[in-house]
Scaffold this active site. Structure first.
Site, PDB file in Angstrom:
ATOM      1  N   CYS A  23      -0.496   4.119   2.049  1.00 31.13           N
ATOM      2  CA  CYS A  23      -0.346   3.903   3.493  1.00 31.13           C
ATOM      3  C   CYS A  23       1.084   4.197   3.944  1.00 31.13           C
ATOM      4  CB  CYS A  23      -0.679   2.467   3.861  1.00 31.13           C
ATOM      5  SG  CYS A  23      -2.304   1.886   3.347  1.00 31.13           S
ATOM      6  N   ASP A  24       2.065   3.737   3.173  1.00 35.13           N
ATOM      7  CA  ASP A  24       3.442   3.706   3.649  1.00 35.13           C
ATOM      8  C   ASP A  24       4.427   4.540   2.840  1.00 35.13           C
ATOM      9  OD1 ASP A  24       2.626   1.876   5.605  1.00 35.13           O
ATOM     10  OD2 ASP A  24       2.897   0.189   4.246  1.00 35.13           O
ATOM     11  N   CYS A  56       0.834  -1.201   0.000  1.00 36.36           N
ATOM     12  CA  CYS A  56       0.000   0.000   0.000  1.00 36.36           C
ATOM     13  C   CYS A  56       0.867   1.249   0.000  1.00 36.36           C
ATOM     14  CB  CYS A  56      -0.938  -0.008   1.205  1.00 36.36           C
ATOM     15  SG  CYS A  56      -2.034   1.430   1.267  1.00 36.36           S
TER      16      CYS A  56
END
Length: 332
Positions: free
Chosen positions: A139-140, A136
């Site tokens: 996300c990261d 992701c």
């Protein structure tokens, strides 16, 4: 002998969508039961730092899910550590059979079983998940500001992840096992024009390289799909972008699905093709796939379920004259 219980509202799944639905369902005095499934807490339990949850500058993924579970439990949700193995949506009350032998009947069901990123199945990929290996970028990606990263894949997901990562990374190397991408042409055009992107064709990831103390990625071993030769490439992060698989096995022959197995909901709602059955989170969402959007859908599902139950009352209880279920459910 099976343990049979009845609940007004059954929630299947324990990620942000499931727990939020539980909070709202409990506040509506529906006394919901939530069955956690194989991975209590969902995908966030394999995420380290979370920096995009409103009001929290930083929190560990597992800690966030523990807090959400505690919140749902404090509101009055009955939380069951079990796995639903069979779900019958043909009659109301609906019937769920669990791995433990427990049977639950329910007047309404919220499906929040999520979706899981597809992985390559490498031992070193598993070792470094959450420590340099991710599925992701949104996300990261922030954690790789000014650092080189790799993206593995060749479809829309891979190209979108690569383009997003150019906002942070010093360099993005896209690795694809073929000599052309499967993504939309407009995305390819953007990718090829971006000076931060390099594409390595006809190669596949065969090993993630890294350090043990502290645990972290340092690079990758790639293998040619043409002649089998290998090469090494450095990088601080590796993003596996070969698609997601919605966890819709329980309902694949009962509910209307689309886009490769995601549960289809009516626009602007969480209503599925069967009245009284609602779906929320990554199980329905092939676009955003964020914890906060899943939580929002969980709220919607609980409110939709509350309205449905208020409208239908005790529909689905056994018919006193015929001893059968009073209502057979048909897809709308």
């Amino acid at each position: 002998m099976s343990d049979t219980t009845h609940t007004q509202l059954l929630i299947i799944g324990s990620g942000p969508a499931g727990y939020t639905a539980a909070v709202y369902g409990a506040r509506a005095m529906l006394k919901p039961m939530l069955i956690q499934g194989m991975q209590p807490g969902g995908q966030l339990t394999i995420t380290t730092e979370v920096e995009n949850w409103p009001s929290l500058l930083e929190i560990q993924g597992p800690e966030l899910m523990v807090k959400m579970e505690e919140h749902a439990r404090a509101m009055g949700t009955e939380i069951v550590n079990d796995v639903v193995t069979r779900l019958d949506l043909s009659h109301r009350p609906f019937r769920a059979e669990c791995d433990s032998g427990r049977v639950v009947t329910a007047d309404a069901v919220i499906l929040a079983t999520g979706a899981q990123a597809r992985w390559l199945g490498l031992d070193t990929e598993e070792k470094f998940k959450g420590f340099g290996v991710s599925a992701c970028a949104t996300c990261d990606g922030f954690f790789y500001r000014g650092k080189p990263v790799l993206v593995i894949g060749g479809g829309n997901t891979a190209v979108e992840e690569a383009l997003f990562l150019t906002k942070f990374a010093s360099k993005v190397t896209l690795v694809h096992r073929r000599d052309s991408l499967r993504s939309e042409k407009i995305l390819q055009d953007r990718l090829f024009k971006n000076p931060k992107v390099e594409v390595i064709w006809n190669h596949e990831l065969v090993e993630v390289e890294g350090e043990d103390s502290p645990l972290g990625v340092t690079g990758a071993v790639l293998r040619s799909t043409k002649d089998g030769s290998t090469m090494k490439i450095g990088g601080d992060g590796i993003f596996i972008a070969i698609g997601h698989a919605p966890a819709s096995e329980l309902v694949k022959d009962q509910l209307e699905l689309h886009n490769g197995g995601y549960v289809k909901v009516q626009p602007g709602s969480t209503r599925t093709s069967i009245p009284g059955v609602f779906a929320a989170g990554d199980l329905t969402d092939h676009i955003y796939r964020q914890a906060v959007t899943s939580a929002g859908m969980g709220c919607m599902a609980a409110l939709d379920a509350e309205a449905f139950l208020a409208e239908h009352g005790q529909a689905g209880l056994p018919d006193p004259q015929h001893g059968e279920l009073a209502e057979t459910v048909s897809a709308e």
